[in-house]
Design a protein around this motif. Structure first.
Motif: not given
Length: 161
Positions: A23, A25, A78-79, A103, A105, A110-114
């Motif tokens: 995770h 940014s 992942n995004i 968006t 994935h 695992l939508k919150t994993v970058n």
């Protein structure tokens, strides 16, 4: 004449790899640089991105083949965000186009994993803990942890070759 039937279901289930969720940014090239620096590896951007859904989504991928230990390392985003343009008819004389950002994935569960770091080897607990602690020591990374591959529904998306 006898009919021979081959069943190959068990062959593909034995894929052994370690999957680490990251995770953060920052951009993908910056993350690859920091992982190279801290883990002493050599991730390089592949010439072509991972292409899914017939070109609707593409995910950047970095790869390194460790020839000494015969291990493949893959860093993949992942995004994927894409801009789609649609015609909007508002009842006026002219039609207008509207931009919609969609968006996608790579692993929808695992939508919150970058980013995902896939290591094509089952690491022992000590080495896995060392890699995660080293990743967590990078200031730009919020968190990192191991994902159990048996609980993934879309683990077929992790076949890169």
């Amino acid at each position: 004449m006898a009919v021979h039937k081959l069943i190959l279901d068990d062959v593909f289930d034995e894929s052994v790899f370690t999957l680490i969720a990251i995770h953060c940014s920052i951009e993908d090239y910056r993350l690859a640089y920091l992982l190279n620096k801290f883990l002493h590896i050599n991730l390089c951007r592949k010439r072509f991105d991972l292409d899914f859904k017939n070109g609707k989504s593409a995910y950047s991928i970095f790869n390194w083949e460790d020839k000494k230990q015969l291990i493949d390392w893959n860093l993949v985003s992942n995004i994927c965000k894409t801009n789609d343009y649609t015609q909007v008819n508002s009842g006026l004389l002219f039609e207008t186009t509207q931009s919609i950002t969609k968006t996608y994935h790579l692993l929808p569960e695992l939508k919150t994993v970058n980013y995902l770091l896939k290591i094509d080897d089952e690491l022992n607990l000590v080495k896995e803990k060392y890699i995660i602690n080293t990743i967590l020591s990078i200031p730009q990374i919020a968190t990192a942890y191991t994902i159990d591959q048996n609980q993934l529904k879309s683990k077929d998306n992790l076949i890169f070759n």
